[in-house]
Design a protein around this motif. Structure first.
Motif, PDB file in Angstrom:
ATOM      1  N   GLU A 161      66.668  27.508  23.849  1.00 13.41           N
ATOM      2  CA  GLU A 161      66.301  26.095  23.921  1.00 13.41           C
ATOM      3  C   GLU A 161      65.142  25.887  24.883  1.00 13.41           C
ATOM      4  OE1 GLU A 161      69.508  23.252  24.283  1.00 13.41           O
ATOM      5  OE2 GLU A 161      70.939  24.798  23.698  1.00 13.41           O
ATOM      6  N   ARG A 162      65.187  26.550  26.027  1.00 15.55           N
ATOM      7  CA  ARG A 162      64.125  26.380  27.017  1.00 15.55           C
ATOM      8  C   ARG A 162      62.814  26.989  26.537  1.00 15.55           C
ATOM      9  NH1 ARG A 162      65.986  25.165  32.255  1.00 15.55           N
ATOM     10  NH2 ARG A 162      68.252  24.938  32.370  1.00 15.55           N
ATOM     11  N   LEU A 163      62.897  28.130  25.866  1.00 20.87           N
ATOM     12  CA  LEU A 163      61.680  28.811  25.433  1.00 20.87           C
ATOM     13  C   LEU A 163      61.051  28.140  24.217  1.00 20.87           C
ATOM     14  CD1 LEU A 163      62.756  32.553  25.831  1.00 20.87           C
ATOM     15  CD2 LEU A 163      61.358  31.171  27.379  1.00 20.87           C
ATOM     16  N   LEU A 164      61.871  27.720  23.259  1.00 18.76           N
ATOM     17  CA  LEU A 164      61.327  27.149  22.030  1.00 18.76           C
ATOM     18  C   LEU A 164      60.646  25.814  22.271  1.00 18.76           C
ATOM     19  CD1 LEU A 164      64.117  27.971  19.433  1.00 18.76           C
ATOM     20  CD2 LEU A 164      61.965  29.169  19.820  1.00 18.76           C
ATOM     21  N   ALA A 165      61.096  25.078  23.254  1.00 17.67           N
ATOM     22  CA  ALA A 165      60.506  23.773  23.525  1.00 17.67           C
ATOM     23  C   ALA A 165      59.025  23.881  23.871  1.00 17.67           C
ATOM     24  CB  ALA A 165      61.255  23.087  24.662  1.00 17.67           C
ATOM     25  N   GLY A 166      58.584  25.061  24.292  1.00 18.79           N
ATOM     26  CA  GLY A 166      57.196  25.227  24.703  1.00 18.79           C
ATOM     27  C   GLY A 166      56.231  25.501  23.570  1.00 18.79           C
ATOM     28  N   ASN A 167      56.723  25.989  22.416  1.00 17.21           N
ATOM     29  CA  ASN A 167      55.782  26.345  21.353  1.00 17.21           C
ATOM     30  C   ASN A 167      56.483  26.397  20.001  1.00 17.21           C
ATOM     31  OD1 ASN A 167      53.546  27.130  19.932  1.00 17.21           O
ATOM     32  ND2 ASN A 167      52.988  28.795  21.315  1.00 17.21           N
ATOM     33  N   MET A 168      57.011  25.265  19.578  1.00 17.42           N
ATOM     34  CA  MET A 168      57.728  25.231  18.301  1.00 17.42           C
ATOM     35  C   MET A 168      56.794  25.460  17.124  1.00 17.42           C
ATOM     36  SD  MET A 168      60.543  25.159  16.735  1.00 17.42           S
ATOM     37  CE  MET A 168      61.752  24.665  17.963  1.00 17.42           C
ATOM     38  N   ASP A 169      55.551  25.039  17.231  1.00 19.82           N
ATOM     39  CA  ASP A 169      54.585  25.274  16.162  1.00 19.82           C
ATOM     40  C   ASP A 169      54.482  26.773  15.865  1.00 19.82           C
ATOM     41  OD1 ASP A 169      51.818  25.946  15.105  1.00 19.82           O
ATOM     42  OD2 ASP A 169      51.722  23.768  14.977  1.00 19.82           O
ATOM     43  N   PHE A 170      54.289  27.571  16.901  1.00 16.41           N
ATOM     44  CA  PHE A 170      54.200  29.018  16.717  1.00 16.41           C
ATOM     45  C   PHE A 170      55.492  29.580  16.157  1.00 16.41           C
ATOM     46  CE2 PHE A 170      55.335  33.184  18.408  1.00 16.41           C
ATOM     47  CZ  PHE A 170      54.333  33.964  17.856  1.00 16.41           C
ATOM     48  N   VAL A 172      58.025  28.231  14.333  1.00 14.30           N
ATOM     49  CA  VAL A 172      58.312  27.927  12.933  1.00 14.30           C
ATOM     50  C   VAL A 172      57.385  28.703  12.012  1.00 14.30           C
ATOM     51  CG1 VAL A 172      58.311  26.118  11.174  1.00 14.30           C
ATOM     52  CG2 VAL A 172      59.320  25.666  13.414  1.00 14.30           C
ATOM     53  N   ARG A 173      56.108  28.726  12.340  1.00  6.27           N
ATOM     54  CA  ARG A 173      55.173  29.487  11.509  1.00  6.27           C
ATOM     55  C   ARG A 173      55.549  30.970  11.486  1.00  6.27           C
ATOM     56  NH1 ARG A 173      50.778  26.418  10.113  1.00  6.27           N
ATOM     57  NH2 ARG A 173      50.495  24.506  11.347  1.00  6.27           N
ATOM     58  N   ALA A 174      55.878  31.511  12.645  1.00  2.00           N
ATOM     59  CA  ALA A 174      56.224  32.936  12.719  1.00  2.00           C
ATOM     60  C   ALA A 174      57.487  33.237  11.934  1.00  2.00           C
ATOM     61  CB  ALA A 174      56.391  33.353  14.182  1.00  2.00           C
ATOM     62  N   MET A 175      58.497  32.370  12.044  1.00  2.00           N
ATOM     63  CA  MET A 175      59.764  32.619  11.359  1.00  2.00           C
ATOM     64  C   MET A 175      59.616  32.554   9.849  1.00  2.00           C
ATOM     65  SD  MET A 175      61.953  33.526  13.473  1.00  2.00           S
ATOM     66  CE  MET A 175      63.276  33.542  12.270  1.00  2.00           C
ATOM     67  N   ILE A 176      58.734  31.692   9.371  1.00  2.00           N
ATOM     68  CA  ILE A 176      58.537  31.580   7.921  1.00  2.00           C
ATOM     69  C   ILE A 176      57.572  32.648   7.414  1.00  2.00           C
ATOM     70  CG2 ILE A 176      57.590  30.109   6.105  1.00  2.00           C
ATOM     71  CD1 ILE A 176      58.732  27.696   7.618  1.00  2.00           C
ATOM     72  N   GLU A 177      56.451  32.803   8.069  1.00  2.00           N
ATOM     73  CA  GLU A 177      55.407  33.686   7.549  1.00  2.00           C
ATOM     74  C   GLU A 177      55.832  35.145   7.547  1.00  2.00           C
ATOM     75  OE1 GLU A 177      52.078  32.564   9.933  1.00  2.00           O
ATOM     76  OE2 GLU A 177      51.765  30.666   8.837  1.00  2.00           O
ATOM     77  N   ARG A 178      56.661  35.558   8.509  1.00  5.22           N
ATOM     78  CA  ARG A 178      57.096  36.962   8.546  1.00  5.22           C
ATOM     79  C   ARG A 178      58.062  37.300   7.414  1.00  5.22           C
ATOM     80  NH1 ARG A 178      62.147  37.494  11.127  1.00  5.22           N
ATOM     81  NH2 ARG A 178      61.683  39.623  11.785  1.00  5.22           N
ATOM     82  N   LEU A 179      58.659  36.274   6.788  1.00  2.60           N
ATOM     83  CA  LEU A 179      59.631  36.507   5.721  1.00  2.60           C
ATOM     84  C   LEU A 179      59.078  36.227   4.332  1.00  2.60           C
ATOM     85  CD1 LEU A 179      62.852  35.046   7.399  1.00  2.60           C
ATOM     86  CD2 LEU A 179      62.103  37.430   7.295  1.00  2.60           C
ATOM     87  N   LEU A 180      57.831  35.773   4.265  1.00  4.03           N
ATOM     88  CA  LEU A 180      57.175  35.574   2.983  1.00  4.03           C
ATOM     89  C   LEU A 180      56.656  36.902   2.452  1.00  4.03           C
ATOM     90  CD1 LEU A 180      54.999  32.445   3.832  1.00  4.03           C
ATOM     91  CD2 LEU A 180      56.922  32.456   2.229  1.00  4.03           C
ATOM     92  N   ALA A 192      53.736  21.537   8.268  1.00  2.00           N
ATOM     93  CA  ALA A 192      53.661  20.549   9.348  1.00  2.00           C
ATOM     94  C   ALA A 192      54.947  19.736   9.438  1.00  2.00           C
ATOM     95  CB  ALA A 192      52.460  19.631   9.143  1.00  2.00           C
ATOM     96  N   ASP A 193      55.549  19.419   8.296  1.00  3.41           N
ATOM     97  CA  ASP A 193      56.787  18.644   8.324  1.00  3.41           C
ATOM     98  C   ASP A 193      57.956  19.490   8.812  1.00  3.41           C
ATOM     99  OD1 ASP A 193      57.586  15.872   7.747  1.00  3.41           O
ATOM    100  OD2 ASP A 193      59.093  16.838   6.475  1.00  3.41           O
ATOM    101  N   TYR A 194      57.983  20.764   8.444  1.00  2.00           N
ATOM    102  CA  TYR A 194      59.010  21.649   8.994  1.00  2.00           C
ATOM    103  C   TYR A 194      58.911  21.683  10.515  1.00  2.00           C
ATOM    104  CZ  TYR A 194      59.769  23.665   4.277  1.00  2.00           C
ATOM    105  OH  TYR A 194      60.062  23.873   2.953  1.00  2.00           O
ATOM    106  N   ILE A 195      57.690  21.797  11.028  1.00 10.99           N
ATOM    107  CA  ILE A 195      57.486  21.837  12.480  1.00 10.99           C
ATOM    108  C   ILE A 195      57.912  20.523  13.121  1.00 10.99           C
ATOM    109  CG2 ILE A 195      55.734  22.000  14.289  1.00 10.99           C
ATOM    110  CD1 ILE A 195      54.211  23.901  12.298  1.00 10.99           C
ATOM    111  N   ARG A 196      57.540  19.405  12.514  1.00 13.57           N
ATOM    112  CA  ARG A 196      57.944  18.095  13.036  1.00 13.57           C
ATOM    113  C   ARG A 196      59.455  18.011  13.185  1.00 13.57           C
ATOM    114  NH1 ARG A 196      60.297  13.625  10.942  1.00 13.57           N
ATOM    115  NH2 ARG A 196      60.237  14.444   8.798  1.00 13.57           N
ATOM    116  N   CYS A 197      60.156  18.413  12.147  1.00 16.72           N
ATOM    117  CA  CYS A 197      61.611  18.248  12.142  1.00 16.72           C
ATOM    118  C   CYS A 197      62.321  19.184  13.113  1.00 16.72           C
ATOM    119  CB  CYS A 197      62.146  18.466  10.729  1.00 16.72           C
ATOM    120  SG  CYS A 197      61.729  17.143   9.574  1.00 16.72           S
TER     121      CYS A 197
END
Length: 294
Positions: A161-170, A172-180, A192-197
């Motif tokens: 929780e503490r770490l993700l709050a600093g760079n959620m954009d990175f 979410v992109r990393a979690m999705i792109e590495r599995l595509l 962008a909407d995934y990141i927003r949510c």
């Protein structure tokens, strides 16, 4: 947001508001998304299904634009049993006493529990690119710990929780792109909407609680069910990406045969995100399965 013919509404289930989009007529289908996404993962598949069926897309509790109750000790509020109860309640409130549930990733784990706990309501279940939580956690290998490292990271107390709050954009992109699968992308506005949510403190707390629950209360529920001989009784379709971690490291039909009395399935030429990477074959297989089981 999905456009016409989908209409949005908020469904209250035991004090938790669930964001839902509904379209179509005919036998009802409930579609559930995974991490770190929302109902928009079905944006290419849902319109095809809605031409033949009533389609209900929801955001799981803690995700998207659904409510995000504060996690409780033991994370029972984010157990798959609690999340399945939400979805059963949504379908009941919408007037559907019997339906097919289709889930991807975390949504498939909710769908699995929903079909076990509310067997009389679930006509059939489709599970996309997972093996059961119990099997996964009882067969941890080096490949699994590296490929699914986020299972253990997200379950690690308040650290993520503490770490993700600093760079959620990175993240979410990393979690999705590495599995595509190579060469596959997600539309920028959808990403962008995934990141927003995922970016609010409430969403971070909720989604990490979801993963903590997997290693504790969910696993205990699954162990108790298997000890009692519980299996899926309804027709079960298992689909996976041949380039996904599941496709490369498990024999999905063999594994699921230990958890379902009536299972079939196949691989698709894609990575983890079947509805986004291979929407046409995914929709076609789902339609054939639903039409046969109804």
């Amino acid at each position: 947001m999905l456009g016409a013919p989908f209409r949005y509404q908020r469904v209250e289930v035991d004090g938790v508001g669930i964001n839902a989009a509904v379209a179509g007529t005919g036998p009802p289908l409930l579609l559930l998304h995974g991490y770190p996404q929302t109902h928009l993962i079905w944006r290419h598949v849902a319109p095809v299904l809605a031409a033949h069926h009533t389609v209900v897309l929801t955001d799981l509790r803690g995700y998207g634009d659904s409510d995000k109750p504060a996690p409780d000790p033991g994370d029972v509020r984010y157990s798959k049993r609690a999340m399945a109860r939400d979805q059963f309640g949504v379908m009941h409130e919408l007037g559907f006493d019997r339906f097919t549930v289709i889930g991807h990733d975390r949504g498939a784990r909710v769908a699995h529990r929903l079909a076990l706990d509310h067997a009389d309501a679930v006509a059939a279940v489709a599970l996309l690119d997972i093996v059961p939580t119990r099997h996964l956690l009882n067969h941890v290998t080096r490949a699994m710990s590296l490929g699914y490292f986020h299972w253990f990271f997200l379950a690690a107390g308040d650290i993520p929780e503490r770490l993700l709050a600093g760079n959620m954009d990175f993240w979410v992109r990393a979690m999705i792109e590495r599995l595509l699968a190579p060469g596959t992308t997600i539309e920028p506005e959808v990403m962008a909407d995934y990141i927003r949510c995922m970016s609010s403190p409430a969403a971070i707390a909720a989604t990490t609680a979801d993963y903590r629950a997997a290693t504790t209360t969910d696993l205990a529920d699954d162990d108790a069910g298997m000890a009692a001989g519980a299996k899926l009784r309804c027709p079960t379709l298992v689909l996976w990406g041949e380039k996904s971690f599941v496709g490369r490291n498990y024999a999905p039909l063999e594994v699921w045969s230990g958890y379902s009395e009536n299972v079939r399935g196949t691989a698709l030429p894609c990575g983890h995100f079947l509805p986004e990477e291979a929407p046409s074959p995914t929709a076609g297989l789902l339609l054939s399965f639903v039409d046969e089981t109804w």
